[in-house]
Design a protein around this motif. Structure first.
Motif, PDB file in Angstrom:
ATOM      1  N   UNK A 100       0.881  -1.249  -0.149  1.00 38.06           N
ATOM      2  CA  UNK A 100       0.067  -0.060  -0.009  1.00 38.06           C
ATOM      3  C   UNK A 100       0.727   1.118  -0.171  1.00 38.06           C
ATOM      4  N   UNK A 101       0.651   2.310  -1.059  1.00 39.49           N
ATOM      5  CA  UNK A 101       1.205   3.416  -0.840  1.00 39.49           C
ATOM      6  C   UNK A 101       0.407   4.475  -0.302  1.00 39.49           C
ATOM      7  N   UNK A 102       0.896   5.236   0.768  1.00 38.64           N
ATOM      8  CA  UNK A 102       0.181   6.065   1.386  1.00 38.64           C
ATOM      9  C   UNK A 102      -0.328   7.359   0.580  1.00 38.64           C
ATOM     10  N   UNK A 103      -1.339   7.771   0.647  1.00 38.19           N
ATOM     11  CA  UNK A 103      -1.868   9.168   0.005  1.00 38.19           C
ATOM     12  C   UNK A 103      -1.543  10.395   0.864  1.00 38.19           C
ATOM     13  N   UNK A 104      -1.345  11.295   0.318  1.00 31.90           N
ATOM     14  CA  UNK A 104      -1.100  12.710   1.239  1.00 31.90           C
ATOM     15  C   UNK A 104      -2.454  13.377   1.227  1.00 31.90           C
ATOM     16  N   UNK A 105      -2.455  14.164   2.374  1.00 28.59           N
ATOM     17  CA  UNK A 105      -3.922  14.874   2.477  1.00 28.59           C
ATOM     18  C   UNK A 105      -3.833  16.434   2.842  1.00 28.59           C
ATOM     19  N   UNK A 106      -4.429  17.207   1.953  1.00 29.03           N
ATOM     20  CA  UNK A 106      -4.253  18.507   1.923  1.00 29.03           C
ATOM     21  C   UNK A 106      -5.355  19.185   2.760  1.00 29.03           C
TER      22      UNK A 106
END
Ligand code: ZN
Length: 284
Positions: A100-106
């Motif tokens: 799993x590649x973690x997403x970023x959150x803005x």
């Protein structure tokens, strides 16, 4: 939801109060120099930066606003929920033999630039597959509470988990298949596919809720109902029947309240990804 004092994700980028457009001003000259230095300090590969230098929409530019605003309760909460989704999806992907590649959150207020173009808070939360980021204006949570009657921490957690669900779809190649269909199918057919994509994101939010409940034990009495109220409050039919200051992107293609509720519940009750194939389901 029990969230105080728990692990916070490092993947939150807090742009609130930065004016959003700041990144465009920073796009050249001294801004670029600072950006490059920052990027190198952060361990980035300079080649990657220059290869995409021609675009004003550098996803890398996001990093510069990170953690600028003081960490308030709201951003801490978002970071804890994001960390929960990371743990859940790392575990589920591992079971599938994948990584799993973690997403970023803005976090932003009013206006920001995403890899998918400009976003106003008025567009509601969304996921941009191009830069693998979830975008959230916390004003949407106030709207959920005050105007849609679906407030509460777990309702907000559901919204975040739904957007992360879109990221999971991206990693699994489902988003790509959708993009490929665009232009090849009629608009009506594409809208039908969009509904399936949205309902599947609700299903995936339900899978996360099950993990939060059964593995993390952070779900309190009434939480699941709270999430279900949120899922049902943001159905197309409900949203369209209200005059509103916010719209959910593709608000005509999210499915009805009843459908959203049902798919969320199915994810929560089964926790089994094979049960979430909305694209081949006999009934939505
Ligand atoms: Zn969605």
């Amino acid at each position: 939801m029990l969230w105080q004092g728990r692990r916070e994700s490092d993947n939150v980028e807090d742009e609130r109060g930065s004016g959003g457009g700041g990144r465009i001003v920073m796009g050249g000259g001294i801004g670029t120099v600072i950006l490059v230095v920052l990027y190198l300090l952060l361990g980035g590969n300079p080649q990657a930066l220059f290869n995409s230098q021609d675009s004003a929409q550098l996803p890398q530019q996001h990093g510069q606003y990170q953690n600028q605003a003081p960490r308030d309760e709201a951003s801490k909460f978002v970071a804890v929920v994001l960390a929960d989704t990371e743990d859940a999806w790392h575990s589920i992907f591992q079971q599938m033999g994948r990584e799993y590649q973690e997403p970023r959150l803005v976090l932003f207020t009013d206006l920001t630039q995403s890899g998918c173009g400009f976003a106003r808070g008025a567009t509601g939360p969304f996921y941009c597959p191009e830069d693998q980021r979830v975008y959230i204006d916390l004003g949407f949570f106030r709207l959920l509470q005050q105007r849609l009657g679906a407030g509460g921490d777990f309702a907000e957690a559901y919204v975040i988990a739904h957007e992360v669900g879109h990221h999971v779809q991206n990693l699994l190649g489902i988003t790509d298949r959708m993009q490929a269909a665009r232009g090849r199918v009629s608009e009506a057919e594409y809208n039908r596919l969009s509904v399936k994509l949205e309902l599947q994101a609700d299903f995936l939010a339900g899978v996360w809720a099950r993990y939060a409940d059964r593995v993390k034990h952070v779900v309190e009495a009434g939480d699941i109902e709270e999430a279900m109220r949120a899922a049902s409050a943001v159905g197309d039919d409900r949203l369209q029947s209200r005059s509103r200051g916010y719209v959910v992107p593709d608000s005509f293609t999210h499915g009805t309240s009843e459908q959203r509720l049902r798919w969320f519940r199915r994810g929560y009750e089964t926790g089994d990804l094979r049960q979430g194939d909305t694209f081949n389901a006999a009934e939505l």
